[in-house]
Motif scaffolding. Structure first.
Motif, PDB file in Angstrom:
ATOM      1  N   UNK A  63       0.975  -1.067  -0.048  1.00 16.66           N
ATOM      2  CA  UNK A  63       0.083   0.076   0.018  1.00 16.66           C
ATOM      3  C   UNK A  63       0.600   1.228  -0.016  1.00 16.66           C
ATOM      4  N   UNK A  64       2.230   1.255   0.772  1.00 10.23           N
ATOM      5  CA  UNK A  64       2.819   2.253   0.727  1.00 10.23           C
ATOM      6  C   UNK A  64       3.564   2.462  -0.738  1.00 10.23           C
ATOM      7  N   UNK A  65       3.997   1.393  -1.389  1.00 11.95           N
ATOM      8  CA  UNK A  65       4.513   1.597  -2.631  1.00 11.95           C
ATOM      9  C   UNK A  65       3.533   2.178  -3.527  1.00 11.95           C
ATOM     10  N   UNK A  66       2.128   1.700  -3.567  1.00 12.07           N
ATOM     11  CA  UNK A  66       1.102   2.250  -4.322  1.00 12.07           C
ATOM     12  C   UNK A  66       0.960   3.617  -4.144  1.00 12.07           C
ATOM     13  N   UNK A  67       0.753   3.906  -2.936  1.00 15.85           N
ATOM     14  CA  UNK A  67       0.285   5.670  -2.593  1.00 15.85           C
ATOM     15  C   UNK A  67       1.610   6.393  -3.006  1.00 15.85           C
ATOM     16  N   UNK A  68       2.835   5.864  -2.669  1.00 13.10           N
ATOM     17  CA  UNK A  68       4.066   6.801  -3.185  1.00 13.10           C
ATOM     18  C   UNK A  68       4.260   6.849  -4.680  1.00 13.10           C
TER      19      UNK A  68
ATOM     20  N   UNK B 267      11.815   8.398  -2.634  1.00 14.34           N
ATOM     21  CA  UNK B 267      10.918   7.732  -1.632  1.00 14.34           C
ATOM     22  C   UNK B 267      10.571   6.457  -2.158  1.00 14.34           C
ATOM     23  N   UNK B 268       9.940   6.635  -3.302  1.00 10.92           N
ATOM     24  CA  UNK B 268       9.402   5.448  -4.173  1.00 10.92           C
ATOM     25  C   UNK B 268      10.527   4.175  -4.367  1.00 10.92           C
ATOM     26  N   UNK B 269      11.569   4.802  -4.689  1.00  8.49           N
ATOM     27  CA  UNK B 269      12.892   3.882  -5.073  1.00  8.49           C
ATOM     28  C   UNK B 269      13.190   3.365  -3.705  1.00  8.49           C
ATOM     29  N   UNK B 270      13.233   3.824  -2.347  1.00 10.61           N
ATOM     30  CA  UNK B 270      13.403   3.100  -1.055  1.00 10.61           C
ATOM     31  C   UNK B 270      12.705   2.166  -0.776  1.00 10.61           C
TER      32      UNK B 270
END
Length: 170
Positions: free
Chosen positions: A19-24, A153-156
């Motif tokens: 979910x973090x990956x999708x939102x970011x 941020x997404x790459x992290x």
């Protein structure tokens, strides 16, 4: 008796990180779209068109779904970092925490620079040349910076997701 850190189930961590990956990713995509298409396209318009279009875009983006993703891109990586740290997955927690910090910088830029400029543009009246001049020269480079920070941020989140099932050191 030894006390061990609670280990959230892998499915919970995977869900939070996904979910973090999708939102970011959605937020990075929005900023990227403005960087590579919306603002360059509007740069080739007259002042009235530019100001009117940005006013309409700014009004349209203020909705619940956008707000959920906008906040989720901070809350979910931060939650993932806490869950990972509490379960001893320090390397994964570091990556998720880095994503949260980078996105926090995006939020700070948004609230300190972009939103006030959007509000100023909304109230600018009909001197479209002046309104555009006061808006575009700051808004565009700050948005470009938000694009870079949000993409980082997404790459992290990739390494955080990959390391979510590791042991105490991973």
């Amino acid at each position: 008796m030894t006390v061990t850190a609670a280990r959230p189930r892998t499915g919970v961590l995977t869900g939070v990180l996904t979910a973090a990956l999708v939102c970011t990713g959605l937020m990075a995509g929005i900023f990227f779209a403005f960087t590579v298409s919306v603002m360059p396209g509007l740069a080739n318009t007259d002042d009235r068109t530019f100001v009117t279009a940005m006013r309409q875009i700014n009004a349209a983006i203020e909705n619940g779904l956008f707000g959920l993703v906008f906040v989720g891109a901070l809350a979910l990586p931060a939650l993932a970092a806490v869950l990972l740290a509490r379960s001893g997955r320090r390397a994964a927690a570091w990556w998720a925490g880095a994503a949260a910090v980078l996105y926090l910088l995006v939020l700070i830029l948004t609230m300190a620079v972009e939103v006030p400029l959007n509000d100023q543009l909304a109230q600018a009246g009909t001197d479209f040349a002046r309104a555009r001049h006061d808006f575009e020269g700051t808004w565009v480079p700050v948005n470009n910076l938000r694009t870079v920070l949000n993409t980082l941020a997404l790459a992290c989140l990739g390494p955080a997701l990959a390391r979510r099932t590791g042991g105490v050191s991973g």
